[in-house]
Motif scaffolding. Structure first.
Motif, PDB file in Angstrom:
ATOM      1  N   TYR A  72       8.735 -37.689  10.853  1.00 35.01           N
ATOM      2  CA  TYR A  72       8.668 -37.276  12.255  1.00 35.01           C
ATOM      3  C   TYR A  72      10.039 -36.918  12.809  1.00 35.01           C
ATOM      4  CZ  TYR A  72       9.994 -41.881  14.256  1.00 35.01           C
ATOM      5  OH  TYR A  72      10.648 -43.018  14.618  1.00 35.01           O
ATOM      6  N   GLU A  73      11.096 -37.368  12.145  1.00 32.55           N
ATOM      7  CA  GLU A  73      12.441 -36.967  12.574  1.00 32.55           C
ATOM      8  C   GLU A  73      12.668 -35.473  12.334  1.00 32.55           C
ATOM      9  OE1 GLU A  73      14.511 -38.841  14.050  1.00 32.55           O
ATOM     10  OE2 GLU A  73      13.990 -40.902  13.567  1.00 32.55           O
ATOM     11  N   GLU A  75      10.235 -33.102  12.510  1.00 33.31           N
ATOM     12  CA  GLU A  75       9.428 -32.258  13.392  1.00 33.31           C
ATOM     13  C   GLU A  75      10.267 -31.915  14.614  1.00 33.31           C
ATOM     14  OE1 GLU A  75       6.124 -34.773  14.127  1.00 33.31           O
ATOM     15  OE2 GLU A  75       5.296 -34.504  12.128  1.00 33.31           O
ATOM     16  N   PHE A  76      10.349 -30.655  14.938  1.00 32.68           N
ATOM     17  CA  PHE A  76      11.162 -30.185  16.070  1.00 32.68           C
ATOM     18  C   PHE A  76      12.644 -30.467  15.852  1.00 32.68           C
ATOM     19  CE2 PHE A  76       8.531 -29.771  20.233  1.00 32.68           C
ATOM     20  CZ  PHE A  76       7.709 -28.877  19.605  1.00 32.68           C
ATOM     21  N   ASN A  77      13.084 -30.797  14.631  1.00 29.59           N
ATOM     22  CA  ASN A  77      14.460 -31.247  14.375  1.00 29.59           C
ATOM     23  C   ASN A  77      14.880 -32.350  15.333  1.00 29.59           C
ATOM     24  OD1 ASN A  77      15.039 -29.792  12.184  1.00 29.59           O
ATOM     25  ND2 ASN A  77      16.600 -28.515  13.128  1.00 29.59           N
ATOM     26  N   ALA A  78      13.949 -33.254  15.600  1.00 29.85           N
ATOM     27  CA  ALA A  78      14.186 -34.255  16.639  1.00 29.85           C
ATOM     28  C   ALA A  78      15.424 -35.091  16.357  1.00 29.85           C
ATOM     29  CB  ALA A  78      12.966 -35.158  16.751  1.00 29.85           C
ATOM     30  N   ILE A  79      15.744 -35.266  15.086  1.00 33.29           N
ATOM     31  CA  ILE A  79      16.868 -36.132  14.743  1.00 33.29           C
ATOM     32  C   ILE A  79      18.179 -35.598  15.324  1.00 33.29           C
ATOM     33  CG2 ILE A  79      17.459 -35.077  12.513  1.00 33.29           C
ATOM     34  CD1 ILE A  79      17.744 -37.993  11.467  1.00 33.29           C
TER      35      ILE A  79
END
Lengths: 221, 209, 221
Positions: A72-73, A75-79
């Motif tokens: 999930y990190e 997805e969307f480059n959330a990290i």
């Protein structure tokens, strides 16, 4: 306290979408059912094999759970949100490992009853010792698997690369875990299996320190 | 304020940036143009110390070799990717980012800013349902709440409607007034021809004006 | 080309010559061990292969450290070359081990600490090569594979001791204490060790050359 903020983020993520716990729990339960079907042997064999099977199941469950917590990190480059912050990136590793420790312990607490019921194993042991040693094993397991998951996270085939890298590296831990649980169930005196505790602690130190030191390189572009 | 001195970057033996120099002063905005794949994003990520480089020096406030965390605090890279957690709300995402930057901006101010960017109705929805333009607005809202000194904006005009572009221009003016400086990468020729700022070109692995 | 440099050509010729001499010496110049007969001869190949394998992985770890700290491509090339050569020699160990074990122990595989450590390292490097081929972004792959090389070698003592404690009855490595060997065996063994190390360094310089040539080719297309 950056570490607490990061752990808070992991826990909040889990409370909001419950992905990791549900993945681990449902997969664990289905493994137990399959184990019951495939191990329809004598009671003695199952009882002797129970600790090994238990840690085998936990290992598979860990692979899915930890992989999820890194997926999930991406997805969307959330990290990027935490990578662009002025924090020590080693703490990201520690936070992931500690929250993973909470998830796997929670999952074990929920699954241990079906495990022993479905496989009809009765044990009569020192629960205090069993729980204490399991906590230490869980912590070590999470440090090793989070380091490897961080390494394989951005790879194209991360879901395959992660177990392929993890299983050989984690084999000493699995040997130790099986022996500790086995010894406790068979009420072997501590002096005979303390060496495994030392081994676990050294794995914890080696992987904890290298994860903390190397995570910056792993996450840097 | 920011001085980039002969930065070089090779990508698996292939030279991407060759001794690139750049100076940005207080309250300055510079537009950086270049072909696709000319290394603009690489350059911005190096300045923001999100990517390693092979040789060269970065001076921030005339200090060489600032700690990476200092650079990350003062130089803010706003990339093409959303960079928000899908399952968190805009408010939660911004709170997380701000708290890791040790900034104590009140919740009211965040909500006010989100309202200004027309995201008031989505404060408690998860970011996962946002459209591209909304994500872009959310990024500006986040950027205007942070206390960075140099902002690196990588194609910020993508997916914005006219109203969004207007908001963006307001942001830029506010930032410049605040003594913040901006390096802007864009392909939008309308924007470039209408703007009063300097344009630089990244060509043949070097920056020229 | 590589062999246009006369020095490299001479080194190659010397390596081939030494290998031939060494093989002859092993067959005709070493004494027969009474209870092992011809089977013991593989010892002169098995142990030096293991030595070169571990040396190679050790250099891969050092190169990993150097690459992460200096970001210089030459350390990545050295690391890759060492990983490849190390894996080649580790496969030789894993092939010669069972060949030797079959007549001595009566079965091809025993969970003996040295052999098991070799196997687990080999498997870790399978993951390393998967990372190299399917990792994606090459700059990131270089960093993550350096990290893998580091933790793979840090894991060696952990694996060794865990297997040792796990099966203490299997300490019967056929030829363990080198200082207890008669000189008739020790001297040819040391010669073989030297020859294998020499071949390793010749292979390493060639492999480094090929990898860097490959890199230049792909970059100039």
């Amino acid at each position: 306290m950056d570490l607490l903020k990061l752990i808070h983020k992991e826990l909040r993520a889990e409370i909001l979408n419950k992905e990791i716990i549900i993945t681990m729990l449902s997969f664990g339960l289905s493994i137990i059912v399959i184990i019951s079907f495939t191990s329809n042997l004598s009671k003695q064999i199952i009882e002797a094999y129970a600790p090994g099977l238990f840690w085998l199941m936990i290992l598979f469950v860990t692979v899915l759970g930890v992989h999820r917590s890194y997926a999930y990190e991406k997805e969307f480059n959330a990290i990027d949100l935490i990578l662009s912050a002025p924090i020590d990136r080693g703490l990201i590793f520690i936070a992931k490992a500690l929250s993973g420790f909470i998830f796997i312990t929670l999952m074990q607490a929920l699954i241990v009853f079906p495990y022993f019921t479905f496989l009809s194993i009765d044990i009569d042991v020192n629960f205090f010792l069993l729980i204490l040693s399991t906590l230490l094993i869980n912590l070590t397991l999470m440090f090793v698997s989070n380091l490897i998951s961080g390494i394989s996270m951005r790879a194209r085939i991360s879901e395959i690369l992660f177990p392929v890298l993890l299983f050989p590296l984690i084999s000493p831990l699995i040997i130790a875990a099986t022996n500790i649980t086995n010894s406790i169930i068979n009420q072997v005196p501590y002096i005979e299996w303390q060496v495994w505790i030392y081994l676990l602690i050294s794995i914890l130190i080696v992987f904890g320190l290298s994860g903390y030191a190397l995570f910056d390189f792993i996450l840097e572009e | 304020m920011l001085h980039i001195d002969s930065i070089s970057k090779t990508f698996d033996g292939k030279v991407i940036l060759d001794n690139v120099n750049l100076k940005i002063g207080n309250s300055e905005l510079k537009i950086l143009r270049g072909k696709n794949g000319s290394g603009k994003t690489t350059f911005l990520k190096i300045i923001a110390s999100l990517m390693s480089f092979n040789s060269g020096r970065i001076f921030f406030n005339d200090i060489e070799n600032c700690k990476k965390t200092t650079l990350r605090k003062n130089i803010f890279y706003l990339g093409d990717a959303p960079g928000f957690y899908k399952f968190l709300s805009p408010l939660q995402n911004i709170e997380l980012g701000l708290s890791l930057r040790k900034s104590d901006i009140s919740k009211e101010k965040i909500i006010l800013t989100l309202n200004k960017f027309d995201l008031g109705n989505y404060i408690n929805k998860s970011v996962g349902i946002f459209s591209k333009g909304m994500l872009q607005r959310l990024k500006f809202a986040y950027a205007s709440l942070l206390d960075w000194k140099v902002g690196l904006l990588d194609e910020p005009l993508n997916g914005l409607d006219d109203e969004g572009v207007e908001l963006f221009n307001q942001c830029i003016e506010l930032w410049i007034e605040n003594k913040q400086s901006v390096l802007l990468v864009t392909h939008n020729t309308d924007y470039i021809t209408n703007s009063k700022y300097d344009t630089l070109y990244l060509k043949n692995k070097k920056i020229s004006s | 080309m590589f062999y246009e440099n006369k020095k490299n050509l001479y080194l190659l010729i010397v390596a081939i010559f030494l290998f031939a001499l060494n093989s002859l010496n092993i067959f005709y110049g070493t004494p027969m061990v009474p209870d092992q007969h011809w089977a013991q001869k593989i010892f002169y190949l098995h142990v030096p292969s293991a030595w070169v394998g571990f040396l190679s992985y050790f250099i891969a770890m050092i190169s990993g450290f150097l690459f992460l700290s200096t970001k210089k491509d030459k350390w990545d090339i050295t690391g890759t070359a060492c990983a490849e050569i190390g894996t080649l020699f580790m496969s030789l160990v894993l092939i010669t081990g069972p060949i030797w074990a079959t007549p001595i122990w009566g079965k091809p595989w025993i969970w003996e600490p040295r052999l098991t450590t070799t196997l687990i390292l080999f498997l870790t490097y399978v993951g390393y090569f998967m990372m190299r081929s399917f990792g994606g972004n090459i700059e990131r792959v270089k960093k993550t594979s350096a990290v893998i090389a580091i933790i793979a070698f840090l894991n060696v003592p952990i694996i060794f001791f865990s297997v040792q404690f796990w099966s203490p009855e299997l300490q019967s490595h056929p030829q363990v204490e080198m200082n207890q060997q008669p000189t008739g065996i020790l001297i040819p063994f040391l010669i073989s060790l030297f020859v294998f190390s020499f071949i390793f360094f010749v292979m390493l310089s060639y492999r480094k050359y090929v990898i860097s040539i490959n890199k230049n080719l792909t970059n100039n297309v």
